[in-house]
Write an enzyme that holds these catalytic residues in place. Sequence first.
Site, PDB file in Angstrom:
ATOM      1  N   ASP A  17       2.208  -1.173  -2.744  1.00 47.27           N
ATOM      2  CA  ASP A  17       2.916  -0.595  -3.974  1.00 47.27           C
ATOM      3  C   ASP A  17       2.767  -1.250  -5.096  1.00 47.27           C
ATOM      4  O   ASP A  17       3.940  -1.829  -5.821  1.00 47.27           O
ATOM      5  CB  ASP A  17       4.278   0.045  -3.725  1.00 47.27           C
ATOM      6  CG  ASP A  17       4.660   1.131  -4.586  1.00 47.27           C
ATOM      7  OD1 ASP A  17       3.772   1.652  -5.160  1.00 47.27           O
ATOM      8  OD2 ASP A  17       5.851   1.288  -5.044  1.00 47.27           O
TER       9      ASP A  17
ATOM     10  N   GLU B 264       7.549   9.813   0.776  1.00 42.09           N
ATOM     11  CA  GLU B 264       8.635   9.513   0.059  1.00 42.09           C
ATOM     12  C   GLU B 264       9.450  10.776  -0.377  1.00 42.09           C
ATOM     13  O   GLU B 264       9.989  11.051  -1.454  1.00 42.09           O
ATOM     14  CB  GLU B 264       8.501   8.836  -1.363  1.00 42.09           C
ATOM     15  CG  GLU B 264       7.949   7.591  -1.131  1.00 42.09           C
ATOM     16  CD  GLU B 264       7.765   6.601  -2.307  1.00 42.09           C
ATOM     17  OE1 GLU B 264       7.994   5.119  -2.303  1.00 42.09           O
ATOM     18  OE2 GLU B 264       7.434   7.127  -3.415  1.00 42.09           O
TER      19      GLU B 264
ATOM     20  N   GLU C  24       5.884  -1.674 -13.137  1.00 40.90           N
ATOM     21  CA  GLU C  24       7.366  -1.526 -12.367  1.00 40.90           C
ATOM     22  C   GLU C  24       7.843  -3.022 -11.846  1.00 40.90           C
ATOM     23  O   GLU C  24       9.063  -3.118 -11.603  1.00 40.90           O
ATOM     24  CB  GLU C  24       6.862  -0.396 -11.576  1.00 40.90           C
ATOM     25  CG  GLU C  24       8.081  -0.313 -10.223  1.00 40.90           C
ATOM     26  CD  GLU C  24       7.637   0.835  -9.355  1.00 40.90           C
ATOM     27  OE1 GLU C  24       6.672   1.477  -9.364  1.00 40.90           O
ATOM     28  OE2 GLU C  24       8.530   1.146  -8.611  1.00 40.90           O
TER      29      GLU C  24
END
Lengths: 697, 697
Positions: A361, A287, A389
């Site tokens: 993820d 990323e 998240e």
Amino acid sequence: MKHYRALIVTLGVSWLAIAGPACADDGYDLWLRTPKAVAGPAAVTAIGDSATIRLAADALRRALPAGTPAVTVATAGDPQVAALRLPFAGLGDEGYLVRRVSLGGRQVLLVAGNSDRGALYGAFALLRAVGDGADAAAVTLRSAPKVKLRVLDHWDNLDGTVERGFAGQSLWDWWSLPDFDDPRYTDYARANASIGINGTVLNNVNAKADSLTAPYIAKAAKLAAVFRPWGIKVYLSARFSAPIELGGLKTADPRDPAVAAWWKAKADEIYRAIPDFGGFLVKANSEGQPGPRDYGASHADGANMLAAAVRPHGGIVMWRAFVYAETDPEDRAKQAYSEFKPLDGKFADNVLVQVKNGAIDFQPREPFHPLFGAMPKTPLMIEFQITKEYLGFATHLAYLGPLFAETLHARTGRKPGETVADVVDGSAEGHRLTGMAGVANIGRDRDWSGSTFNQANWYAFGRLAWDPDLDPAAIAREWAGLTFGNDPQVIATTTAMMAGSREAVVDYTGAFGLAHLMATGHHYGPGPWVADLARPEWNPTYYHRADRGGIGFERGASGSDAIAQYAPSVARQLAKPETTPERELLWFHHVAWDRRMADGRTLWEDLVAHYDAGVAYVATMQSQWQSLRGKIDAERWQKTATYLSIQHREARWWRDASLAYWMSVNQRALPAGVAPPEHDLAWYKAQSIPYAPGHTS
Amino acid sequence: MKHYRALIVTLGVSWLAIAGPACADDGYDLWLRTPKAVAGPAAVTAIGDSATIRLAADALRRALPAGTPAVTVATAGDPQVAALRLPFAGLGDEGYLVRRVSLGGRQVLLVAGNSDRGALYGAFALLRAVGDGADAAAVTLRSAPKVKLRVLDHWDNLDGTVERGFAGQSLWDWWSLPDFDDPRYTDYARANASIGINGTVLNNVNAKADSLTAPYIAKAAKLAAVFRPWGIKVYLSARFSAPIELGGLKTADPRDPAVAAWWKAKADEIYRAIPDFGGFLVKANSEGQPGPRDYGASHADGANMLAAAVRPHGGIVMWRAFVYAETDPEDRAKQAYSEFKPLDGKFADNVLVQVKNGAIDFQPREPFHPLFGAMPKTPLMIEFQITKEYLGFATHLAYLGPLFAETLHARTGRKPGETVADVVDGSAEGHRLTGMAGVANIGRDRDWSGSTFNQANWYAFGRLAWDPDLDPAAIAREWAGLTFGNDPQVIATTTAMMAGSREAVVDYTGAFGLAHLMATGHHYGPGPWVADLARPEWNPTYYHRADRGGIGFERGASGSDAIAQYAPSVARQLAKPETTPERELLWFHHVAWDRRMADGRTLWEDLVAHYDAGVAYVATMQSQWQSLRGKIDAERWQKTATYLSIQHREARWWRDASLAYWMSVNQRALPAGVAPPEHDLAWYKAQSIPYAPGHTS
């Protein structure tokens, strides 16, 4: 009577403070409450003068109920204790035992370990047992951690924001450090020690080089000094390109001697300030982060170079396997395995490769990561996300114990009976360097984690890191008793709420292995229709692949063949939809909407039913919580009640938006009797949430 | 004995909480502590059933010492109270009186106002008096606010950051609003009501249009509902271009009927959600914000258009005069006057023009703004900065009461004896719409304002907004007693520390009217050498104009002639250095380093002496504070002690860096016996502070 009078005098000043609003029960005390009505100082003596032993004794004095028999805190090495010939062998340097013994002619409850840290953990274990209703006089405990490094990863930025943080600003006030020792740092350390956490990575894996400058090393050193007597080591996330940014070098190539020398000097500098510095955590070539691949070097080259820098000081490197190249068209779920599996055996012995629980993820449900069991020569540290998240931020109630345990207890198929936990705790291959990391859900909010029930996820992570084989339901019961008190109705109700709460999130966000269906960027709320982002694997449509005929990502031989990354026995089971566990069906296979499921209904019917079940579960939690009104202090009760109402509204939003979208794709009607979405698809697509928290990078 | 026993039982649960770390004295209670040892519920009765009257009675019950005579809270309109013929006339709708009276045959202490809000203020006035040691039975009070709008301006962004905020995140959790009513909102309202603040602007003057969307209006409405019974109205900063951003219009020209209609509809929408919405605060055509000048319209055109939108609902507009055009070469100190003075008489009668205390920007010392007294037909609302953007953030101790009072008590020279306070409170011209705004220093830090002593600035602002003629030393005494208790040594020492603390900041950052010498962007620490920023008026060198021969900004006739903006009598006094007050000398004049000062020394010698005096003052505060060790709770004591050590180090930094720079300019030696700077100038120039708080825009 005199007793009461003395109490009043002692309490005078403090008691005044509680007349004000400050001492409403705001959740600050976490699970470290005094378990019984008015506690009195129990008779606790400490043998030895280590700060840690003193903290252990203080913790017991502070919280043991009056009338507890005399307690002695000590280490195994004390001659009096040694003479007792207790079973300290096998407890290592962090295990403990609690035993009723005769010491110096007196009956005492001995809390001891081979080290003072063991004694500290023993003290907290005793408090847990007593909090759970045990008679202190009869407590007998013996335990050692199965995992060596039990670490919180703070994704905290130096500007005070927290990436994927939903509980306020970073706990670390970098601005006033190293001068100001906020008492909260001690409270943080105490809470962690009480559940066995022994390490903390202070800064975000998306790291700034500044965290390695002298001023920030001094700040970290101050925190390390506060944490040290609590048995907690400090680690830092290292930016791989720091030799360029701070050192003025032209390259960060790990094979360049100047680069290695820079890191060696930097490590020396850190260890001068923090003699017990734990080591580095690195996110490289992922990323947008720099890494060894920028120079054609391997992840092992990078990790080993850093490992050499910290090795003379006893430090370690945690090297993340969470990599996916923005230029690699391969199934994202395959990339970490493809890149790391060939490196097995190439890492230095003070390196752990840190692998997320699943291959994408931190989704509400992911199959276990295929790397577990596939790199026998390398210690694999598992990484969970405690902060939610993808499971409703701080607002939704989702107890993650079952999620953690689901991965830990999964069978790798590499050896008979081998579980992910066996890989993680080193028993599978005899690794002694082992670790479990949790991305922290902790911030400066008064209740630390944004809600009372989120505290349970921090707690469960710590307990499972100590012993990955623990039952998450038992952990929930333990936590509820410590957090809300021992009213059986309260414990029964709260643990019932928690039990299915994570599955409810799976249900209302998308069951059967659907994943990555959330809105872009902040990751809050539904966005299954998103298909216009620059990279294919950023789009929810990449993951669900729904069309008129079916839904799911085909990862069998006819698809990406990611299934082949698993051990043969597991791969065989996953190869066909018929033998794939239904809860992971659409993760591994693209199947027809009309596919007949185990319960006899079609996939579409079942999927719809799961959405409804998820929403209904939240409604049930609401009424369960209502039944506790008056049995839990008003402040914590009201906040949870409010959050449950938000969760119910948003579970419905997830359900309705998702169904509206699936129906637009599959052109199917809802099963009879099912409520239609409240709005049309255009309405859901038009929703936006500006200023969502946690979206910092 | 029974009494004590009952107390124990009652307190059982709460008391347990204080065994943990939660209830250390962390400053959360502000100045609202219970003044005497163990308080008992005083006999307080309320007449009437308004929520506000109930809150007033509750506040008294909570905090009045046991043994206080019976208290009755009521409004003047109650028949029993009216029959007493007390002097309610002239108290307006917010004034109060506290009198011992006979009511229904009983002697009671009556706390009353013409409205319930008056009674609420009376209750807090009574608590202040009792906290200050008065005998409740003998208290007689009568007061009405001199200023109508007593408002905090929160520069809080919707993402939770606070521009120039140094006390943590925004208090407003926009994410969980409007669902979650954080108890802290009530505590905020109580604290404000206790010092007479009756309005709060929720969002940054550098406003996002989003704050005017339906979701954010609903969030603001929730806060307004919490604040309402405490007598506090909510205001919003309005982004002038919102009709374009939200309404899809092509223009925000205030003369365009579609624009006016958009604002009218928006105001109607807001008032449906918040019936007592206060109105808009606008920063227009300043530092990049949009405004009417973008379309060739005047500030009056813009303000009046918004004023028309809120007028039907009784709302007002606060229109900021803080403008300086990035394209205008005129002395920045002159621009607000030049732009606004000609508009006097052009503003609608529900508009206030909000003028900062000085003509630049909240420097440690500024002469009063020349607009005060210069716009007699326009209500001028004064704007102070409570947050210490230029006075050491949260870390430095600087009591701002003297700064506020210095401006308020300054003579405008427009009418005999007229002060800025007379302009602000409307007495100068008979304005009834009057206001005082303070840029809040409040955040989510546990102690609200980042330090205990910063709480005093919030307190002093509120008290001066109620009565601009109050003596800041008396306010400090009052605050210290309420905050630290009535130990005479503690009060004497803390008020002695506070008394000169702001002057010390002036001294160690640059005396004699020097200003704007700070580092770029975050505004922390010294940067007098900065000369390379794009706009001239962004550079410290623009303000000090130091050269080999002298220093200071010539604003007389030979310079920018800004002095001519003052009334003739003031301008005459300022025209010449000889008659200019020395403390403002370099603000108004460029003079020689060798200029002989009133004390017989040269300017250079005196300037150096002031730097040293500033540093020495901080050292004295340190030893004063040391003398209070053990007399103040450990947590607040320790934090202040640590912050004072930071302040001492940084005062020295300011002094040394500044002297090193001035010496590089004037090529002079330091006077004999003066310590040289610790480092050379290059070292100071090389310092940088990444991630400083409060720098959000």
